[in-house]
Write a protein that holds these residues in place. Structure first.
Motif, PDB file in Angstrom:
ATOM      1  N   ASP A 350       0.864  -1.180   0.000  1.00  0.00           N
ATOM      2  CA  ASP A 350       0.000   0.000   0.000  1.00  0.00           C
ATOM      3  C   ASP A 350       0.898   1.227   0.000  1.00  0.00           C
ATOM      4  N   PRO A 351       0.928   2.035  -1.066  1.00  0.00           N
ATOM      5  CA  PRO A 351       1.860   3.177  -1.131  1.00  0.00           C
ATOM      6  C   PRO A 351       1.661   4.168   0.011  1.00  0.00           C
ATOM      7  N   GLN A 352       0.419   4.484   0.362  1.00  0.00           N
ATOM      8  CA  GLN A 352       0.180   5.466   1.413  1.00  0.00           C
ATOM      9  C   GLN A 352       0.624   4.952   2.770  1.00  0.00           C
ATOM     10  N   GLN A 353       0.272   3.698   3.076  1.00  0.00           N
ATOM     11  CA  GLN A 353       0.680   3.161   4.371  1.00  0.00           C
ATOM     12  C   GLN A 353       2.192   2.984   4.449  1.00  0.00           C
ATOM     13  N   LEU A 354       2.813   2.543   3.362  1.00  0.00           N
ATOM     14  CA  LEU A 354       4.269   2.396   3.369  1.00  0.00           C
ATOM     15  C   LEU A 354       4.942   3.752   3.528  1.00  0.00           C
ATOM     16  N   ALA A 355       4.396   4.805   2.879  1.00  0.00           N
ATOM     17  CA  ALA A 355       4.948   6.144   3.052  1.00  0.00           C
ATOM     18  C   ALA A 355       4.773   6.626   4.492  1.00  0.00           C
ATOM     19  N   GLN A 356       3.612   6.334   5.109  1.00  0.00           N
ATOM     20  CA  GLN A 356       3.396   6.718   6.508  1.00  0.00           C
ATOM     21  C   GLN A 356       4.384   6.007   7.419  1.00  0.00           C
ATOM     22  N   LEU A 357       4.637   4.730   7.144  1.00  0.00           N
ATOM     23  CA  LEU A 357       5.603   3.967   7.951  1.00  0.00           C
ATOM     24  C   LEU A 357       6.989   4.587   7.852  1.00  0.00           C
ATOM     25  N   MET A 358       7.422   4.881   6.634  1.00  0.00           N
ATOM     26  CA  MET A 358       8.768   5.434   6.448  1.00  0.00           C
ATOM     27  C   MET A 358       8.880   6.840   7.044  1.00  0.00           C
ATOM     28  N   LEU A 359       7.807   7.638   6.938  1.00  0.00           N
ATOM     29  CA  LEU A 359       7.834   8.983   7.525  1.00  0.00           C
ATOM     30  C   LEU A 359       7.956   8.925   9.045  1.00  0.00           C
ATOM     31  N   ASN A 360       7.233   7.978   9.665  1.00  0.00           N
ATOM     32  CA  ASN A 360       7.342   7.840  11.117  1.00  0.00           C
ATOM     33  C   ASN A 360       8.762   7.464  11.537  1.00  0.00           C
ATOM     34  N   LEU A 361       9.384   6.560  10.789  1.00  0.00           N
ATOM     35  CA  LEU A 361      10.745   6.148  11.130  1.00  0.00           C
ATOM     36  C   LEU A 361      11.741   7.280  10.913  1.00  0.00           C
ATOM     37  N   LEU A 362      11.585   8.021   9.819  1.00  0.00           N
ATOM     38  CA  LEU A 362      12.488   9.165   9.579  1.00  0.00           C
ATOM     39  C   LEU A 362      12.268  10.260  10.619  1.00  0.00           C
ATOM     40  N   GLN A 387      14.150  -5.620   2.376  1.00  0.00           N
ATOM     41  CA  GLN A 387      14.513  -5.005   3.644  1.00  0.00           C
ATOM     42  C   GLN A 387      14.759  -3.512   3.427  1.00  0.00           C
ATOM     43  N   LEU A 388      14.072  -2.701   4.228  1.00  0.00           N
ATOM     44  CA  LEU A 388      14.250  -1.243   4.221  1.00  0.00           C
ATOM     45  C   LEU A 388      14.905  -0.866   5.544  1.00  0.00           C
ATOM     46  N   LYS A 389      16.157  -0.441   5.479  1.00  0.00           N
ATOM     47  CA  LYS A 389      16.930  -0.142   6.682  1.00  0.00           C
ATOM     48  C   LYS A 389      17.106   1.370   6.824  1.00  0.00           C
ATOM     49  N   ILE A 390      16.664   1.906   7.954  1.00  0.00           N
ATOM     50  CA  ILE A 390      16.836   3.322   8.279  1.00  0.00           C
ATOM     51  C   ILE A 390      17.745   3.404   9.493  1.00  0.00           C
ATOM     52  N   SER A 391      18.876   4.082   9.337  1.00  0.00           N
ATOM     53  CA  SER A 391      19.878   4.202  10.402  1.00  0.00           C
ATOM     54  C   SER A 391      20.046   5.666  10.777  1.00  0.00           C
ATOM     55  N   ASP A 392      20.390   5.896  12.035  1.00  0.00           N
ATOM     56  CA  ASP A 392      20.651   7.251  12.504  1.00  0.00           C
ATOM     57  C   ASP A 392      21.848   7.208  13.435  1.00  0.00           C
ATOM     58  N   GLY A 393      22.289   8.370  13.853  1.00  0.00           N
ATOM     59  CA  GLY A 393      23.409   8.499  14.776  1.00  0.00           C
ATOM     60  C   GLY A 393      23.002   9.166  16.067  1.00  0.00           C
ATOM     61  N   GLY A 394      21.800   8.806  16.543  1.00  0.00           N
ATOM     62  CA  GLY A 394      21.270   9.447  17.744  1.00  0.00           C
ATOM     63  C   GLY A 394      21.619   8.766  19.039  1.00  0.00           C
ATOM     64  N   GLY A 395      22.573   7.854  19.033  1.00  0.00           N
ATOM     65  CA  GLY A 395      22.988   7.212  20.268  1.00  0.00           C
ATOM     66  C   GLY A 395      22.298   5.900  20.565  1.00  0.00           C
ATOM     67  N   GLY A 416       6.213  12.201  23.825  1.00  0.00           N
ATOM     68  CA  GLY A 416       5.800  11.190  22.859  1.00  0.00           C
ATOM     69  C   GLY A 416       4.467  10.562  23.213  1.00  0.00           C
ATOM     70  N   SER A 417       3.756  10.116  22.184  1.00  0.00           N
ATOM     71  CA  SER A 417       2.450   9.480  22.388  1.00  0.00           C
ATOM     72  C   SER A 417       2.562   7.963  22.495  1.00  0.00           C
ATOM     73  N   GLY A 418       3.647   7.389  22.010  1.00  0.00           N
ATOM     74  CA  GLY A 418       3.823   5.943  22.115  1.00  0.00           C
ATOM     75  C   GLY A 418       3.103   5.145  21.063  1.00  0.00           C
ATOM     76  N   ILE A 419       2.729   5.761  19.939  1.00  0.00           N
ATOM     77  CA  ILE A 419       2.043   5.007  18.892  1.00  0.00           C
ATOM     78  C   ILE A 419       2.809   5.026  17.576  1.00  0.00           C
ATOM     79  N   GLY A 420       3.917   5.771  17.490  1.00  0.00           N
ATOM     80  CA  GLY A 420       4.649   5.888  16.224  1.00  0.00           C
ATOM     81  C   GLY A 420       5.203   4.552  15.760  1.00  0.00           C
ATOM     82  N   LEU A 421       6.044   3.929  16.578  1.00  0.00           N
ATOM     83  CA  LEU A 421       6.608   2.642  16.205  1.00  0.00           C
ATOM     84  C   LEU A 421       5.562   1.530  16.222  1.00  0.00           C
ATOM     85  N   THR A 422       4.574   1.659  17.092  1.00  0.00           N
ATOM     86  CA  THR A 422       3.499   0.661  17.108  1.00  0.00           C
ATOM     87  C   THR A 422       2.711   0.699  15.809  1.00  0.00           C
TER      88      THR A 422
END
Length: 473
Positions: A350-362, A387-395, A416-422
């Motif tokens: 689903d393009p919209q849901q996949l975009a929402q997932l990636m936006l939350n991770l970014l 596999q879609l891997k998103i990496s950061d340097g936030g510790g 935080g609301s606690g629903i982003g990663l969920t």
């Protein structure tokens, strides 16, 4: 009363000892030998009759002997088909005994032996079909055992492992085979699992693992080859339990959201009316108070709507992903570095849901305190998944908290609301995929920096048949 005399019961006479069985040696002759013996006897009788009633001379004696030899040759020729047929039947029976079912009995001109030959041929065909069916069942059973996510361990009465499928090897011995080893002497056996299996205690077992933490242990006892055997089955239930927990949270959110909306709507209306009355009466303090109430109602309404949207995630509309368009949409919102190439194969989601997932991770990557140059996205195409891997340097995240960040309402951020990663996990599982997190120490394009790596796993065949039924409603 006079006492009766004691009756004397005579002892039974000893049984005579059985005479020793005497076995007489029996001379076993073949059919050809017996036939020759009969012809020899016939010749001897002929010679005896000739000597009794006629003059025994060389010519008559040679004729009698020639007649005996001729009779022997004639009878040998007559019974030759019978001998060949019996030899073929014996050979066929030996092949059946040896497990060779591809031969058949030769049927010659001996009519009396044809039913036996037909029976052996029919038996061969039936045994051949049963062996082929048994082989196919064994092959199917082996395929199921090898590909099943349930761990199978079969042990004998001495706790020696006789069979373990790949899932059991991965769970108990880091993917290495351990057939022939003692089950309870494995060094990598989890203490909780060791205790439950030793006590033959069936039920749920929780491991300290971020991948599969909940397992169901089932133990069965049976007799095989007159020996006691034990069959241990370990079924992973983490995904099922997480899905049920998520569905329970969604139901709770819908109920709470409905009640809060019924309360917030009149509060907002009363606050707006009160502010207008306060302004007409030129009461600035009261007007400011109503402004604060309206602002908090608006903020609470937005907060509730976010949870309601999460609880009402619609089923994914599967279509082919346009990767350049998706990456451009993501880069319009957040800054990140694309490492490697975009996927070359056609992947369905689903393009919209996949975009929402990636936006939350970014968004989480930027809010982690990472420098924008340390945030990257990499697409890895495997044979059976993307596999879609998103990496950061936030510790990164503390190791003990990695298992909790996917729990609804849990957040390590103050606001935080606690629903982003969920929500990300819910979208991934709606596509029959998963999401995993791990701390990383290497970020491309920079020195060694600690951070968090989030991987989204999407299966190769993400069509409607692979989407879990519970996630479509």
């Amino acid at each position: 009363m006079a006492s009766r005399p004691h009756e004397i019961i005579p002892e039974p006479a000893p049984e005579p000892l059985p005479e020793p069985v005497r076995y007489r040696a029996r001379l076993r002759l073949s059919s050809r030998s017996r036939l020759a013996l009969c012809c020899l006897l016939f010749s001897a009788l002929g010679l005896a009759a000739l000597a009794q009633f006629y003059t025994l001379n060389l010519q008559y004696s040679a004729a009698v002997i020639a007649a005996g030899v001729g009779l022997w040759l004639l009878l040998s020729w007559a019974i030759a088909p019978l001998r060949r047929e019996i030899l073929a039947l014996n050979l066929h029976a030996q092949n059946l005994q040896d497990g060779s079912f591809n031969t058949s009995a030769n049927q010659l001109q001996v009519t009396e032996l044809k039913p036996l030959a037909n029976s052996l041929t029919s038996m061969s065909a039936q045994l051949r079909a049963e062996r082929a069916s048994l082989y196919q069942r064994e092959l199917l059973l082996d395929t199921v055992l090898q590909s099943s996510p349930t761990a199978f361990i079969l042990t004998n009465h001495t706790d020696t492992v006789l069979m373990a499928n790949p899932a059991a090897c991965q769970l108990l011995h880091q993917g290495k085979k351990f057939n022939g080893s003692k089950l309870f002497s494995l060094s990598n056996l989890n203490p909780q699992l060791h205790q439950a299996m030793a006590a033959k205690q069936q039920g749920l077992i929780r491991f300290d693992s971020s991948v599969q933490s909940v397992w169901h242990l089932s133990v069965s006892q049976f007799q095989l080859n007159q020996q006691q055997h034990w069959l241990y089955l370990l079924k992973p239930l983490t995904r099922e339990i997480q899905r049920e927990e998520l569905n329970a949270w969604k139901k709770l959110l819908r109920v709470i959201g409905h009640e809060l909306n019924n309360t917030l709507a009149p509060l907002s209306s009363l606050a707006f009316s009160g502010k207008q009355i306060a302004e007409r009466q030129q009461q600035a303090d009261l007007s400011q108070l109503f402004d604060t109430i309206s602002e908090r109602c608006l903020h609470l309404n937005q907060f509730v709507q976010a949870y309601i949207n999460f609880a009402k995630l619609p089923p994914p509309q599967i279509t082919k992903i346009n990767w350049p368009r998706l990456i451009n949409q993501l880069q319009d919102q957040f800054e990140f570095e694309l490492l490697g190439d975009l996927p070359r194969r056609d992947w369905l989601a689903d393009p919209q849901q996949l975009a929402q997932l990636m936006l939350n991770l970014l968004k989480n990557a930027h809010e982690s305190g990472s420098a924008p140059g340390h945030i990257s996205l990499r697409c890895i195409e495997l044979a059976n998944e993307l596999q879609l891997k998103i990496s950061d340097g936030g510790g990164g995240i503390a190791q003990q908290l990695l298992d909790q960040v996917l729990v609804p309402f849990y957040s390590s951020k103050p606001q935080g609301s606690g629903i982003g990663l969920t929500l990300c996990r819910d979208i991934a599982e709606a596509h029959a995929g998963s999401i995993s997190l791990r701390n990383s120490t290497v970020v491309a394009g920079s020195p060694a920096v600690s951070g968090l790596e989030v991987t989204v796993h999407l299966p190769a065949a993400t069509d409607k048949e692979t989407i879990p039924t519970s996630d479509r409603h």
